[in-house]
Design a protein around this motif. Sequence first.
Motif, PDB file in Angstrom:
ATOM      1  N   HIS A 170       0.799  -1.236   0.009  1.00  0.00           N
ATOM      2  CA  HIS A 170       0.335   0.128  -0.112  1.00  0.00           C
ATOM      3  C   HIS A 170       0.757   1.090  -0.064  1.00  0.00           C
ATOM      4  N   GLY A 171       1.818   1.486   0.577  1.00  0.00           N
ATOM      5  CA  GLY A 171       2.854   2.440   0.544  1.00  0.00           C
ATOM      6  C   GLY A 171       3.367   2.678  -0.346  1.00  0.00           C
ATOM      7  N   GLN A 172       3.642   1.747  -1.275  1.00  0.00           N
ATOM      8  CA  GLN A 172       4.063   2.723  -2.564  1.00  0.00           C
ATOM      9  C   GLN A 172       4.345   3.418  -3.297  1.00  0.00           C
ATOM     10  N   GLU A 173       5.398   4.058  -3.605  1.00  0.00           N
ATOM     11  CA  GLU A 173       4.822   5.382  -4.319  1.00  0.00           C
ATOM     12  C   GLU A 173       4.026   5.180  -5.834  1.00  0.00           C
ATOM     13  N   GLY A 174       4.587   4.060  -7.008  1.00  0.00           N
ATOM     14  CA  GLY A 174       3.280   3.848  -8.404  1.00  0.00           C
ATOM     15  C   GLY A 174       1.659   4.146  -8.065  1.00  0.00           C
ATOM     16  N   ASP A 175       1.737   3.881  -8.775  1.00  0.00           N
ATOM     17  CA  ASP A 175       0.235   3.385  -9.031  1.00  0.00           C
ATOM     18  C   ASP A 175      -0.028   2.001  -9.616  1.00  0.00           C
ATOM     19  N   PHE A 176      -1.288   1.217  -8.489  1.00  0.00           N
ATOM     20  CA  PHE A 176      -1.657  -0.167  -9.177  1.00  0.00           C
ATOM     21  C   PHE A 176      -2.748  -0.432  -9.293  1.00  0.00           C
ATOM     22  N   ILE A 177      -3.072  -1.226 -10.283  1.00  0.00           N
ATOM     23  CA  ILE A 177      -4.654  -1.715 -10.448  1.00  0.00           C
ATOM     24  C   ILE A 177      -5.842  -2.157  -8.989  1.00  0.00           C
ATOM     25  N   GLY A 178      -6.901  -1.384  -8.799  1.00  0.00           N
ATOM     26  CA  GLY A 178      -7.131  -2.180  -7.878  1.00  0.00           C
ATOM     27  C   GLY A 178      -6.744  -1.465  -5.771  1.00  0.00           C
ATOM     28  N   ARG A 179      -5.611  -0.424  -6.535  1.00  0.00           N
ATOM     29  CA  ARG A 179      -5.597   0.283  -5.341  1.00  0.00           C
ATOM     30  C   ARG A 179      -6.458   0.247  -3.969  1.00  0.00           C
ATOM     31  N   GLU A 180      -7.229   0.634  -4.804  1.00  0.00           N
ATOM     32  CA  GLU A 180      -8.463   2.210  -3.670  1.00  0.00           C
ATOM     33  C   GLU A 180      -8.911   0.636  -3.007  1.00  0.00           C
ATOM     34  N   ALA A 181      -9.758  -0.022  -4.189  1.00  0.00           N
ATOM     35  CA  ALA A 181     -10.917  -1.752  -3.634  1.00  0.00           C
ATOM     36  C   ALA A 181      -9.745  -2.564  -2.415  1.00  0.00           C
ATOM     37  N   LEU A 182      -8.711  -2.923  -2.881  1.00  0.00           N
ATOM     38  CA  LEU A 182      -7.457  -3.553  -1.600  1.00  0.00           C
ATOM     39  C   LEU A 182      -7.553  -2.880  -0.161  1.00  0.00           C
ATOM     40  N   ALA A 183      -7.466  -0.913  -0.828  1.00  0.00           N
ATOM     41  CA  ALA A 183      -7.401  -0.467   0.767  1.00  0.00           C
ATOM     42  C   ALA A 183      -8.340  -0.479   1.276  1.00  0.00           C
ATOM     43  N   ARG A 184      -9.248  -0.598   0.847  1.00  0.00           N
ATOM     44  CA  ARG A 184     -10.727  -0.845   1.267  1.00  0.00           C
ATOM     45  C   ARG A 184     -11.349  -2.429   2.052  1.00  0.00           C
ATOM     46  N   ILE A 185     -10.603  -3.156   1.404  1.00  0.00           N
ATOM     47  CA  ILE A 185     -10.599  -4.085   2.162  1.00  0.00           C
ATOM     48  C   ILE A 185      -9.171  -4.861   3.313  1.00  0.00           C
ATOM     49  N   ALA A 186      -8.589  -4.276   3.241  1.00  0.00           N
ATOM     50  CA  ALA A 186      -7.594  -4.200   3.998  1.00  0.00           C
ATOM     51  C   ALA A 186      -7.678  -3.809   5.548  1.00  0.00           C
ATOM     52  N   ALA A 187      -8.540  -2.082   5.433  1.00  0.00           N
ATOM     53  CA  ALA A 187      -8.808  -1.650   6.315  1.00  0.00           C
ATOM     54  C   ALA A 187     -10.395  -2.573   7.432  1.00  0.00           C
ATOM     55  N   GLU A 188     -11.247  -2.946   6.094  1.00  0.00           N
ATOM     56  CA  GLU A 188     -11.980  -3.609   6.689  1.00  0.00           C
ATOM     57  C   GLU A 188     -12.163  -5.350   6.992  1.00  0.00           C
ATOM     58  N   GLY A 189     -11.448  -5.943   6.742  1.00  0.00           N
ATOM     59  CA  GLY A 189     -11.210  -7.522   6.740  1.00  0.00           C
ATOM     60  C   GLY A 189     -11.925  -7.531   5.650  1.00  0.00           C
ATOM     61  N   PRO A 190     -11.255  -8.492   5.135  1.00  0.00           N
ATOM     62  CA  PRO A 190     -11.963 -10.329   4.823  1.00  0.00           C
ATOM     63  C   PRO A 190     -12.940 -10.761   4.644  1.00  0.00           C
ATOM     64  N   GLY A 191     -14.281 -10.558   4.319  1.00  0.00           N
ATOM     65  CA  GLY A 191     -15.512 -11.361   5.033  1.00  0.00           C
ATOM     66  C   GLY A 191     -15.068 -12.981   5.066  1.00  0.00           C
ATOM     67  N   ARG A 192     -14.869 -13.634   4.355  1.00  0.00           N
ATOM     68  CA  ARG A 192     -14.112 -15.167   4.296  1.00  0.00           C
ATOM     69  C   ARG A 192     -12.841 -15.071   3.653  1.00  0.00           C
ATOM     70  N   ARG A 193     -12.951 -16.654   4.543  1.00  0.00           N
ATOM     71  CA  ARG A 193     -10.993 -16.676   4.623  1.00  0.00           C
ATOM     72  C   ARG A 193     -10.135 -18.282   3.564  1.00  0.00           C
ATOM     73  N   LEU A 194      -9.275 -18.185   3.313  1.00  0.00           N
ATOM     74  CA  LEU A 194      -9.194 -19.366   2.513  1.00  0.00           C
ATOM     75  C   LEU A 194      -8.496 -20.173   3.641  1.00  0.00           C
ATOM     76  N   ALA A 195      -8.803 -21.106   4.420  1.00  0.00           N
ATOM     77  CA  ALA A 195      -8.280 -21.909   5.723  1.00  0.00           C
ATOM     78  C   ALA A 195      -8.045 -23.091   5.412  1.00  0.00           C
ATOM     79  N   GLY A 196      -6.857 -23.151   5.738  1.00  0.00           N
ATOM     80  CA  GLY A 196      -6.206 -24.900   5.651  1.00  0.00           C
ATOM     81  C   GLY A 196      -7.095 -25.555   6.464  1.00  0.00           C
ATOM     82  N   VAL A 197      -7.884 -26.928   5.916  1.00  0.00           N
ATOM     83  CA  VAL A 197      -8.598 -27.335   6.422  1.00  0.00           C
ATOM     84  C   VAL A 197      -8.025 -29.697   6.408  1.00  0.00           C
ATOM     85  N   GLU A 198      -8.441 -29.973   7.455  1.00  0.00           N
ATOM     86  CA  GLU A 198      -7.859 -31.522   8.003  1.00  0.00           C
ATOM     87  C   GLU A 198      -9.179 -31.965   7.751  1.00  0.00           C
ATOM     88  N   ILE A 199      -9.461 -33.244   6.990  1.00  0.00           N
ATOM     89  CA  ILE A 199     -10.895 -33.727   6.226  1.00  0.00           C
ATOM     90  C   ILE A 199     -10.718 -35.042   7.058  1.00  0.00           C
TER      91      ILE A 199
END
Lengths: 370, 370
Positions: free
Chosen positions: B272-301
């Motif tokens: 997030h701190g970089q000088e250059g711009d990148f696609i998705g910057r705004e959306a990813l900052a928002r997701i980082a701040a809010e935290g994702p609503g779901r996660r990919l977890a490791g599981v043992e079945i």
Amino acid sequence: MTPTFDMALIQRGARLRRSPYFDATLRAGCRAYTVYNHMFLPTRYDDLHAEYERLRTGVTVWDVSVERQVEITGPDAFEFTNLLTPRDLSKCAVGQGKYVLITADDGGIVNDPVLLRLGENHFWLALADSDVLLWAKGVALNSGLDVRLCEPDVSPMQVQGPKSKEVVRRLFGDGVAGLRYYFFAETDLDGIPVVVTRTGWSGEVGYEIYLRDGSRGVELWDRVMDAGADLGIAPTGPSDIRRIEAGILNYGIDMTLDTNPYEVGLGWQVDHGQEGDFIGREALARIAAEGPGRRLAGVEIAGGADGEAIGFVTSAVWSPRLQRNIGYAMVPTAFAESGTRLRVATPDGEREVVVVRKPFVDPDKEIPKS
Amino acid sequence: MTPTFDMALIQRGARLRRSPYFDATLRAGCRAYTVYNHMFLPTRYDDLHAEYERLRTGVTVWDVSVERQVEITGPDAFEFTNLLTPRDLSKCAVGQGKYVLITADDGGIVNDPVLLRLGENHFWLALADSDVLLWAKGVALNSGLDVRLCEPDVSPMQVQGPKSKEVVRRLFGDGVAGLRYYFFAETDLDGIPVVVTRTGWSGEVGYEIYLRDGSRGVELWDRVMDAGADLGIAPTGPSDIRRIEAGILNYGIDMTLDTNPYEVGLGWQVDHGQEGDFIGREALARIAAEGPGRRLAGVEIAGGADGEAIGFVTSAVWSPRLQRNIGYAMVPTAFAESGTRLRVATPDGEREVVVVRKPFVDPDKEIPKS
């Protein structure tokens, strides 16, 4: 010319998607699948020539869910969609479809979908095998246009062949069966939501049924099969023989990102005079003015011969109707005239080739020029 | 969990491309191919567990030509490439590689290639299974940046396993064998032009040899096999078992355009701190701040159990080393903590699942975080 190694085992991993009809295709004894748009495409249930005869004389059902849709909506959907294709979409009414090319900045072909206009600002592109959703999202980024792009839950099946009209009449009535070429109807089959189009990839009379609820694939499949049971309806793969005879091209081989519309005989798709802008306009105007340096020619391939190879063959097939090997070859324009004699290298030695007119059969029968 | 229908026949059409190593893989007895980036990917020569053991204890060769490259050159190549990925490429030296994500405007993952920086303004992206060339061409259109984009004649093979270092030493010398993780060398093998990288998709020590002349694939293959003959070198497919144990994700299933880096545990990729711009910057900052609503977890079945399903499993495999079924599942964040007990529906009934830490083995061993 034809592959010498026809089959290989493919592992069915979760990465490759299954169609809503997948279980029905397995149950029907599908013997070969290929992969298309990250999804399994059934290619064969029976002998390829038997499938071809069924298509020519009866009615066949193809699971073409792999024709994934890009859906374009939003206030600027018309302008954006018109930007994607050299065709003038102001000539496409709501309720009408068009065969279109998607072109890149240099005129290269990104895809050749069937476009459906479902509303003033509502379009579907039924895709050949390339990730047009990524292309469109990239184009949209700095376009200043307000559009929404997604892959909706839409899965087409094709019902093709001279008896397809009767099957569609029984399922959807006279209005739908009587649709003009490239027009469509939004309807349902006892609550299964579908769009029915008068389109296909066969050169025969045919329809596509776009299922709008992926949970009801097998149900739709069974209804279609039941409606045509007494007509000998049967599932088949898309027929390479029939589509080559009809002069239809296959994206990914007969045309690619490295070929332009003029090279492959689709220059008629480019509406230079239109008001709207489109990607590739400048490049395509230049190519149109200069003429392409090479062309995709129809060819007939003889038996044994030897000599010097020129250009490359993109598709080739044995036509049972013509009792000849036919196909397409990309050759320098100077060699693209009918009657030109060439030779091609094959795994079994060199063969003589004659450039001929496309389509190979029924030149007056409808081919996908809509 | 594991597919119940493991194999299907795939027709080998000309539309699907063959790797420069294809004839060698056939000769070596490859028993299954899948399709990846419109190309055949060999997946199996032997029993999958035997291949896994060979990878863990010896040295294996994988034809991964399907990792097609997008080459980015031109005066603005650095700025453009930095725009494509949330990683700060100012920290990537010439001669260095990085594992990167390509993100869309909404933060969705377009691809997760290995990036190689061959010059100040010269990059390759070794792609997972999506048409990033189309994405990049679309992005470039109105970007105002001067870049050239193409798919060059470059075809990687992976040499993986603890004895891969010795094979690479014999072929290319100590300097190349001693490359640091994610660095590379441009070199040749008696005139066969290659780039050798210290990368891989196995969690074991490994290298990739990027062939730069598609006409010399079988020659390179034979040289590599000869160099490792006394070490028991053998061709295999990419090992799903080993990569899951190592916590490595597979694009197209564990992550897709519909998942973002934070959901799949790759938030560390976003600078997030970089000088250059990148696609998705705004959306990813928002997701980082809010935290994702779901996660990919490791599981043992576990074995049999029954109850209520939650989320979905993306990958699952039997780990011979752990003697357990392990995998990944996308679950609501509230259920992503280690030790959480869940249940999943499988074709054979419901099973109990425990959320566990990834990677499953050797948590201190190098995994692709470079």
